[in-house]
Write a protein that holds these residues in place. Structure first.
Motif, mmCIF file in Angstrom:
data_model
loop_
_atom_site.group_PDB
_atom_site.id
_atom_site.type_symbol
_atom_site.label_atom_id
_atom_site.label_comp_id
_atom_site.label_asym_id
_atom_site.label_seq_id
_atom_site.Cartn_x
_atom_site.Cartn_y
_atom_site.Cartn_z
ATOM 1 N N ILE A 21 0.842 -1.206 0.000
ATOM 2 C CA ILE A 21 0.000 0.000 0.000
ATOM 3 C C ILE A 21 0.873 1.251 0.000
ATOM 4 N N THR A 22 1.904 1.256 0.858
ATOM 5 C CA THR A 22 2.762 2.447 0.937
ATOM 6 C C THR A 22 3.576 2.618 -0.339
ATOM 7 N N PHE A 23 3.906 1.522 -1.021
ATOM 8 C CA PHE A 23 4.657 1.614 -2.272
ATOM 9 C C PHE A 23 3.872 2.416 -3.306
ATOM 10 N N VAL A 24 2.606 2.054 -3.486
ATOM 11 C CA VAL A 24 1.769 2.752 -4.468
ATOM 12 C C VAL A 24 1.443 4.159 -3.983
ATOM 13 N N LEU A 25 1.012 4.248 -2.726
ATOM 14 C CA LEU A 25 0.601 5.545 -2.185
ATOM 15 C C LEU A 25 1.786 6.490 -2.047
ATOM 16 N N GLY A 26 2.928 5.972 -1.581
ATOM 17 C CA GLY A 26 4.102 6.825 -1.381
ATOM 18 C C GLY A 26 4.627 7.392 -2.684
ATOM 19 N N ILE A 27 4.681 6.563 -3.740
ATOM 20 C CA ILE A 27 5.157 7.035 -5.041
ATOM 21 C C ILE A 27 4.211 8.075 -5.609
ATOM 22 N N ALA A 28 2.898 7.817 -5.498
ATOM 23 C CA ALA A 28 1.912 8.762 -6.032
ATOM 24 C C ALA A 28 1.997 10.112 -5.326
ATOM 25 N N ALA A 30 4.566 11.265 -3.567
ATOM 26 C CA ALA A 30 5.882 11.863 -3.831
ATOM 27 C C ALA A 30 5.898 12.554 -5.189
ATOM 28 N N TYR A 31 5.310 11.933 -6.195
ATOM 29 C CA TYR A 31 5.270 12.538 -7.529
ATOM 30 C C TYR A 31 4.423 13.810 -7.513
ATOM 31 N N THR A 106 12.047 8.712 0.603
ATOM 32 C CA THR A 106 13.051 8.170 -0.312
ATOM 33 C C THR A 106 12.607 8.310 -1.767
ATOM 34 N N ALA A 107 11.304 8.206 -2.026
ATOM 35 C CA ALA A 107 10.807 8.379 -3.400
ATOM 36 C C ALA A 107 11.017 9.822 -3.857
ATOM 37 N N VAL A 108 10.746 10.788 -2.993
ATOM 38 C CA VAL A 108 10.968 12.196 -3.344
ATOM 39 C C VAL A 108 12.449 12.422 -3.641
ATOM 40 N N GLY A 109 13.318 11.897 -2.774
ATOM 41 C CA GLY A 109 14.749 12.057 -3.000
ATOM 42 C C GLY A 109 15.212 11.395 -4.290
ATOM 43 N N ALA A 110 14.666 10.212 -4.572
ATOM 44 C CA ALA A 110 15.049 9.508 -5.801
ATOM 45 C C ALA A 110 14.570 10.260 -7.032
ATOM 46 N N PHE A 111 13.362 10.807 -6.979
ATOM 47 C CA PHE A 111 12.846 11.586 -8.109
ATOM 48 C C PHE A 111 13.689 12.835 -8.341
ATOM 49 N N GLU A 112 14.101 13.480 -7.252
ATOM 50 C CA GLU A 112 14.879 14.717 -7.377
ATOM 51 C C GLU A 112 16.273 14.456 -7.947
ATOM 52 N N LEU A 137 11.075 8.571 -15.565
ATOM 53 C CA LEU A 137 11.282 8.952 -14.166
ATOM 54 C C LEU A 137 11.295 7.746 -13.235
ATOM 55 N N LEU A 138 10.270 6.903 -13.322
ATOM 56 C CA LEU A 138 10.176 5.773 -12.391
ATOM 57 C C LEU A 138 11.324 4.774 -12.548
ATOM 58 N N PRO A 139 11.669 4.346 -13.771
ATOM 59 C CA PRO A 139 12.791 3.397 -13.876
ATOM 60 C C PRO A 139 14.113 3.947 -13.348
ATOM 61 N N LEU A 140 14.373 5.241 -13.570
ATOM 62 C CA LEU A 140 15.630 5.827 -13.106
ATOM 63 C C LEU A 140 15.648 6.008 -11.591
ATOM 64 N N ALA A 141 14.472 6.231 -11.005
ATOM 65 C CA ALA A 141 14.394 6.422 -9.551
ATOM 66 C C ALA A 141 14.188 5.108 -8.807
ATOM 67 N N LEU A 142 13.982 4.010 -9.538
ATOM 68 C CA LEU A 142 13.592 2.749 -8.915
ATOM 69 C C LEU A 142 14.599 2.213 -7.904
ATOM 70 N N PRO A 143 15.925 2.272 -8.143
ATOM 71 C CA PRO A 143 16.853 1.770 -7.115
ATOM 72 C C PRO A 143 16.663 2.447 -5.761
#
Length: 631
Positions: A21-28, A30-31, A106-112, A137-143
């Motif tokens: 749940i947090t994976f989907v919600l956190g990415i959304a 954060a974006y 971490t998603a915000v930091g990865a996107f930035e 965006l998502l593939p590059l931020a995925l790690p």
């Protein structure tokens, strides 16, 4: 080992579902926060991170107030005869809330960390925001996101206080491993507490170890691939540069009868620009009109060259003005028109090429192809582009496995594959060494000659702009101070600023002595000129290569000079000269003269003073104003 292993299964189910749940919600979220520019952003950011800062018991208490029978959510759920308090669903809610800040942050930091130029270029290739997100965006931020996901899982697995407050400790239903540890210690069952502690530690650390191992393995394999492929790529460029004859690739723009792409038809090839862009410390105010011939844009760093291109491509929004390309209005502040980047049909070649690092060369080129094409047609087009750009057999390589010259060719092929009506080149040769620059510059010139659209080349290299472009525009502090054919601009710059920006090294303040004579004050010379003197004469100049050495004292504007110092390049010498009297030190000079090495060999042993002529037809008379020279 305890006889009842239900805390293990309950913890695993709870943590896994909460993490999902947090994976989907956190990415959304954060974006969304990445693009949110509202005034309450800091307050909202603090609210989203509060479960990470507050004690878990406080979080649990707040959740109990929210989901309890008197809470807003609790009362709403009672209408469906459903409650999360003291149920397994409560454990999921508590774990989700406390784990959310970790994956969100971490998603915000990865996107930035993702290069924004990659996203901007993807939009110019016609990609929608959704496609930019899930393909770039998502593939590059995925790690980074995966690392955050594992932290969130570990946090959900170890959650105690909030779960106890909201879900309670019901054996076989809500009792997770942390609660089993607590109550085992309370009951004196230390061995059982040790078992559950080791289980949590093992589960939490194993995921982190796995990610670290995966990342280190990926870095090692990438480095080995870079070393081998880069050496091969550099060898290929070396062989091509050593060829006795340069073979130009055929036109890239897909207009051949065998092309599977639809050819856009435009009755006129013209770009009309009249825009202003206001920033806190800078103002861009440019108006110009250009057609098919490549337009070179010159100027110092910070003059507004790249900002102009970004406004044209739709990456930046002008404060006001109008942009029209081939009759289509792309931007009009009065009419409220602002066409998105993906719909402008403008190709953009970034200074760093902005190749998508997670895509192969073939996928990079295919990214901008129209959606309606079949897979076979796309493959055929990509193969033809690779052949055209001398990259055959490199379609399966990644950008980091290419040399700088090869990366430039891929970026150009990708930009042209999207069928642009205009092509914007932002210092395309700046990342290349001198060894490859000349050859690639010739190839680019040939490509632009065949390109069926408007093209703009931004550069700070005067010679590069002169060789590639027919017309030049000079920017200074965000303003176009000259726009003319290159011969006119270099031979007769009308103002001091234009002369300086076009490479004139020798400029002196001047006053008129007669209609055909001036006094060059800084040089201490009285000079004859052929050019009619402008109103407001302020300066006189002569380019370094136009000074000529002579033995004839009777020639007009012939002056005695002494050498102050020299500067050497492989094939040229620059002489720093002082008129009328000997120089006292290296910085005591009036003008610079550029001569070939063979001329220098014949000149250097002559006794001083030497004689140098400032040919009247070569003298440039200028005003102090920055008036614009139009086409």
């Amino acid at each position: 080992m305890p006889s009842d292993l239900s805390p293990l299964w309950i913890s695993l189910k709870t943590a896994t579902l909460a993490t999902a749940i947090t994976f989907v919600l956190g990415i959304a979220v954060a974006y969304g926060m990445l693009h949110y520019r509202g005034k309450g952003k800091f307050l909202l950011e603090g609210l989203l991170l509060s479960p990470l800062l507050l004690p878990p018991t406080v979080v649990g208490f707040l959740l109990l107030l929210l989901f309890g029978k008197n809470g807003v959510v609790g009362q709403a759920l009672q209408q469906f005869d459903f409650s999360v308090v003291f149920t397994w669903y409560g454990a999921i809610v508590a774990a989700t809330v406390v784990a959310f800040p970790l994956i969100y942050r971490t998603a915000v930091g990865a996107f930035e960390q993702v290069d924004s130029s990659l996203l901007a270029v993807a939009r110019t290739l016609g990609a929608s925001e959704w496609r930019v997100f899930y393909q770039i965006l998502l593939p590059l931020a995925l790690p980074g996101i995966i690392a955050g996901t594992l932290l969130a899982f570990a946090r959900a697995l170890g959650e105690f206080g909030a779960t106890l407050m909201l879900a309670g400790n019901i054996p076989g239903e809500t009792q997770t491993m942390p609660m089993a540890i607590y109550f085992a210690v309370e009951a004196g069952a230390i061995d059982e507490a040790w078992f559950w502690s080791i289980a949590i530690i093992s589960l939490s650390l194993s995921g982190i170890f796995a990610v670290n191992l995966w990342q280190q393995t990926g870095v090692r394999s990438q480095k080995s691939g870079v070393i081998g492929s880069t050496r091969e790529a550099e060898g290929t460029d070396l062989r091509r540069s050593q060829q006795s004859e340069i073979t130009f690739p055929s036109p890239l723009h897909p207009l051949s009868p065998h092309s599977p792409l639809p050819t856009p038809h435009s009755p006129t090839l013209r770009l009309t620009v009249d825009i202003q862009k206001h920033l806190s410390d800078f103002k861009l105010a440019i108006a110009f009109d250009t057609a098919k011939e490549p337009l070179g844009i010159l100027g110092r760093s910070g003059a507004g060259k790249s900002m102009l291109l970004r406004c044209l491509a739709g990456m930046e929004t002008p404060t006001k003005g109008r942009i029209v390309l081939n009759g289509r209005v792309l931007f009009d502040s009065k009419q409220g028109i602002h066409v998105r980047s993906r719909d402008r049909h403008i190709g953009f070649l970034a200074q760093n090429y902005a190749l998508f690092p997670h895509m192969t060369v073939a996928k990079n080129i295919a990214f901008g192809l129209p959606k309606g094409l079949s897979a076979q047609a796309k493959q055929q087009h990509v193969e033809r582009q690779l052949m055209t750009m001398k990259l055959a057999g490199m379609g399966d390589r990644y950008p980091h496995q290419l040399s700088g010259g090869q990366q430039q060719r891929v970026a150009l092929a990708r930009a042209l594959a999207s069928q642009p009506e205009a092509l914007l080149l932002d210092e395309p040769f700046s990342a290349l060494d001198t060894f490859l620059r000349s050859q690639l510059e010739q190839e680019m010139t040939e490509q632009l000659r065949h390109f069926q659209g408007v093209s703009l080349l931004v550069t700070h290299n005067l010679e590069e702009a002169y060789r590639v472009c027919q017309d030049l525009m000079v920017l200074d502090d965000g303003v176009a101070i000259a726009h003319a054919p290159k011969q006119s601009l270099f031979e007769r710059p009308t103002s001091y600023a234009v002369a300086q920006l076009t490479g004139c090294q020798n400029i002196s303040c001047a006053i008129a002595a007669s209609p055909t004579e001036i006094d060059a004050i800084d040089w201490g010379l009285h000079l004859h000129v052929k050019e009619s003197l402008p109103d407001g004469l302020a300066h006189v100049g002569i380019r370094a290569h136009q000074l000529t050495f002579t033995d004839d004292r009777t020639l007009v504007n012939t002056v005695a000079c002494w050498l102050a110092t020299t500067s050497e390049t492989p094939d040229r010498m620059t002489l720093f000269l002082k008129f009328q009297t000997p120089s006292n030190h290296a910085q005591d000079y009036h003008v610079q003269a550029e001569i070939a090495k063979d001329v220098w060999v014949a000149l250097r042993d002559r006794p001083f003073p030497w004689l140098v002529q400032l040919e009247p037809s070569c003298l440039i008379v200028m005003t102090a104003s920055t008036s614009v020279l139009e086409n």
